[in-house]
Scaffold this active site. Structure first.
Site, PDB file in Angstrom:
ATOM      1  N   SER A  45       0.841  -1.186   0.000  1.00  0.00           N
ATOM      2  CA  SER A  45       0.000   0.000   0.000  1.00  0.00           C
ATOM      3  C   SER A  45       0.886   1.249   0.000  1.00  0.00           C
ATOM      4  O   SER A  45       1.742   1.395  -0.865  1.00  0.00           O
ATOM      5  CB  SER A  45      -0.965  -0.041   1.179  1.00  0.00           C
ATOM      6  OG  SER A  45      -1.960   0.951   1.073  1.00  0.00           O
ATOM      7  N   ASP A  49      -8.779  -4.278  -6.371  1.00  0.00           N
ATOM      8  CA  ASP A  49      -8.404  -3.325  -5.329  1.00  0.00           C
ATOM      9  C   ASP A  49      -9.215  -2.036  -5.472  1.00  0.00           C
ATOM     10  O   ASP A  49      -9.104  -1.338  -6.475  1.00  0.00           O
ATOM     11  CB  ASP A  49      -6.909  -3.016  -5.446  1.00  0.00           C
ATOM     12  CG  ASP A  49      -6.360  -2.288  -4.225  1.00  0.00           C
ATOM     13  OD1 ASP A  49      -7.130  -1.574  -3.559  1.00  0.00           O
ATOM     14  OD2 ASP A  49      -5.157  -2.435  -3.948  1.00  0.00           O
ATOM     15  N   HIS A  69      -7.218  -5.210  -1.973  1.00  0.00           N
ATOM     16  CA  HIS A  69      -6.103  -4.457  -1.399  1.00  0.00           C
ATOM     17  C   HIS A  69      -5.362  -5.366  -0.425  1.00  0.00           C
ATOM     18  O   HIS A  69      -5.568  -5.335   0.788  1.00  0.00           O
ATOM     19  CB  HIS A  69      -6.638  -3.213  -0.697  1.00  0.00           C
ATOM     20  CG  HIS A  69      -5.582  -2.187  -0.417  1.00  0.00           C
ATOM     21  ND1 HIS A  69      -4.880  -1.540  -1.402  1.00  0.00           N
ATOM     22  CD2 HIS A  69      -5.097  -1.684   0.761  1.00  0.00           C
ATOM     23  CE1 HIS A  69      -4.030  -0.694  -0.866  1.00  0.00           C
ATOM     24  NE2 HIS A  69      -4.135  -0.769   0.447  1.00  0.00           N
TER      25      HIS A  69
END
Length: 662
Positions: free
Chosen positions: A504, A589, A621
């Site tokens: 991330s 995602d 994600h």
């Protein structure tokens, strides 16, 4: 020169292997837990937990408290069930489940009397969160979902027998989370005003009374949980019904648990504080963030408050709990966490948490003081040597102290090791001294692993938090680069064998680190990291629309100011990258969209940089399915071994993995 480098790398590799323990197979490190997340039923007669079913998907199991008649009561496929709880009636189990990582979970109820599973929020595209139950109101649950308006979450009361729903509180547009009083009536909310940046604790005196702002916190004085979707600064109501317990840094640098008057909001007393850190926030996954406290299951009295500077600890408000925790600690190593208990407060389920071993769960009888082990999440790891995280305080270039964690391979001399700088995401998050399979994976392969809580990381006070403002992609990344240089200066890291890796916003920082210091990093692993922050903000989920204002104030107005976006976004500095990259991405995602990763890979290839790009079409994600983790981390270790000289279990095609090389 190249031949000399590879010869030196080979000699270093051979030397490092001598004292290392056997390789831990990826199929063990990244497998589904054998059993996890146990909870005792309200009446203390049954035990539930998460475990793989016949299709290897994590589902909820139930047995008698003595483990008799264990059986699976949910039958979800694909993504694992990440959160569940007992309904207060003891006849239903509630759980959240989404579709292939789309982050739109529905709330389901499993009826233990007849086996029926009901979708309590059966609305397409509607996300459920903020689930509340109460032992004194066993026939219902409270749940927030965005049915009326996809941007905001109203609170509904759901009848567990009929599935009927009734609006409990309507969101005016700024509420992050709701909390119920001791009569199970929604009477307090944590809100974030996107226009002013203020965090607001809002209350009402009864269900039919108007809402009023009790406490207003300026942007620069509010803790992160007061600025994030599904975040709460409210711990709960005091049993006296006249005061509220909240986490506040209004009158201190650190977040403290304070009692405030319900009529005018003035601070009555400080209940618990630590001069080094904030009250810890319990990140409850799809339920969000809330102050980490323990309440009596029936009276609602506050009993303990959690803190976490370099390691976790309890502050006991009710000192009667302390002897029990001390007794448990004598038999179970690590931090003792009370994860579940029955309404009678006799049967406890506790977890022993340590950085060099998977979670181990125990049953504790408060009357007999007997502790008995239930299970360990990953019992296969018992035959392997794991490495503890060592807390370090690293001073940044301007003197800010970064709580950091160094993990070195078991059995290896911690000198001149290849180093993986493992960067946490968020970026408003933190690393802790918890067990992390990714850390153990890297250490077992022969790498030193360094995790630095750079400026802006949460949990270390307002000054440290605000020091990250307008430093995303800049000072935050300089901090982790400084930490890598620290490891070199200490003689721990080989300056010619350093990699950056993260997920991330840790992936974002990895890309930026390779751009800012191409001379320092040999390679990088980017796990679903955004490359273009302006694109990222424009494509955020709809229900993030209000808190995008916090992103703009913390990192800069990237979706409007193109010059600033180009300054901090990795996509626009590709020419500076010299090191090879491995990039992993989930197709579904909703936060870092596939188009964001595609753009970075296209730019790298146009600049003729070396990049391996793997996409998982059934992931969001993060990579939830173990088969995809086996696949991805197999690619990671071969990639790192090639460029840093660590060990590697050969990659092989995994049945059930959905990887697409692009």
């Amino acid at each position: 020169m190249k031949r000399f480098y590879f010869c030196a790398l080979f000699l270093a590799f051979c030397s490092a292997q001598a004292g290392l323990p056997p390789l831990i197979p990826r199929a063990i490190l990244f497998a589904n837990p054998a059993q996890t997340d146990p909870k005792v039923s309200p009446d203390g007669s049954q035990l539930s937990w998460l475990a793989p079913d016949e299709s290897n998907a994590l589902n909820v199991w139930v047995s008698a408290l003595d483990a008799e008649n264990a059986h699976c009561v949910t039958h979800e496929t694909g993504d694992p069930i990440e959160w569940y709880t007992w309904a207060a009636d003891g006849k239903h189990l509630l759980y959240l489940h989404d579709n292939a990582g789309d982050e739109i979970p529905h709330l389901f109820s499993a009826d233990l009397t007849n086996g029926n599973v009901r979708d309590l929020t059966p609305f397409r595209g509607v996300r459920a969160q903020n689930v509340l139950t109460d032992s004194r109101h066993p026939d219902s649950a409270l749940v927030a979902f965005n049915l009326r308006n996809r941007n905001v979450f109203d609170m509904y009361r759901v009848n567990l027998e009929t599935g009927a729903i009734a609006l409990e509180a309507q969101n005016p547009g700024d509420v992050l989370t709701w909390r119920a009083d001791n009569n199970f009536v929604i009477r307090v909310a944590t809100a974030f005003d996107g226009k002013s940046g203020r965090t607001i604790i809002r209350v009402r005196d009864a269900a039919d009374k108007p809402w009023r702002d009790l406490i207003v916190m300026p942007f620069e004085r509010a803790l992160f949980a007061g600025q994030v979707v599904n975040g709460s600064l409210v711990a709960g109501f005091d049993p006296d019904g006249k005061s509220l317990l909240i986490d506040s840094a209004l009158h201190s640098d650190k977040g403290r648990l304070v009692r405030v008057d319900l009529q005018d909001g003035h601070e009555l007393e400080v209940i618990a504080e630590d001069p080094r850190c904030d009250v810890e926030f319990n990140d409850v996954g799809r339920l969000g963030m809330e102050p980490y406290v323990l309440w009596h299951p029936v009276t609602g009295a506050l009993q303990a408050v959690g803190f976490n500077y370099t390691s976790r600890q309890w502050f006991f408000v009710d000192t009667r709990l302390k002897p029990d925790f001390e007794a448990i600690s004598r038999e179970a190593p690590g931090f003792i966490d009370l994860v579940s208990r029955d309404d009678a407060d006799r049967v406890w389920i506790v977890a022993s948490r340590r950085s060099d071993g998977p979670l181990t769960f125990y049953k504790y009888d408060r009357e007999t003081k007997k502790l008995s082990q239930l299970f360990t999440e990953n019992p296969e790891l018992a035959k392997f040597a794991l490495a503890p995280k060592k807390p370090m305080i690293i001073k940044a270039r301007d003197g800010l102290e970064m709580v950091s964690y160094l993990t070195t391979p078991a059995g290896a001399d911690p000198k001149k090791l290849p180093l993986v700088l493992l960067i946490h995401g968020g970026p408003w998050d933190r690393d802790s001294d918890i067990y992390d399979p990714e850390v153990q994976f890297l250490a077992n392969r022969g790498y030193a692993v360094l995790q630095a809580n750079y400026r802006g990381s949460t949990g270390f006070g307002i000054k440290f938090f605000n020091a990250g403002d307008l430093q995303v992609g800049l000072g935050m990344v300089e901090d982790v680069i400084h930490a890598a240089r620290w490891a070199v200066d200490q003689g721990i890291a080989d300056p010619k064998r350093i990699a950056a890796m993260g997920g991330s916003m840790g992936g974002f920082a990895t890309l930026r680190a390779l751009e800012m210091r191409p001379d320092l990093f040999r390679c990088g692993v980017d796990e679903f990291g955004p490359a273009d922050e302006g694109m990222g903000l424009r494509l955020f989920p709809k229900y993030w629309s209000n808190i995008v204002a916090r992103w703009r104030r913390r990192e800069g107005d990237v979706d409007h100011d193109e010059n600033w976006n180009r300054k901090i976004s990795p996509l626009y500095h590709v020419d500076a990258i010299r090191a090879p990259l491995l990039i992993g991405q989930g197709k579904n995602d909703p936060r870092v969209t596939l188009s964001n990763a595609d753009a970075m890979v296209a730019a790298l290839r146009k600049a003729k940089r070396e990049v391996t790009y793997v996409v998982y079409p059934d992931e969001g994600h993060g990579f939830a399915r173990p088969e995809n983790q086996f696949d991805f981390y197999g690619r990671v270790e071969e990639f790192l071994a090639k460029h840093l000289g660590g060990r590697a279990e050969p990659w092989k095609k995994i049945t059930g993995a959905t990887a697409e090389l692009r």
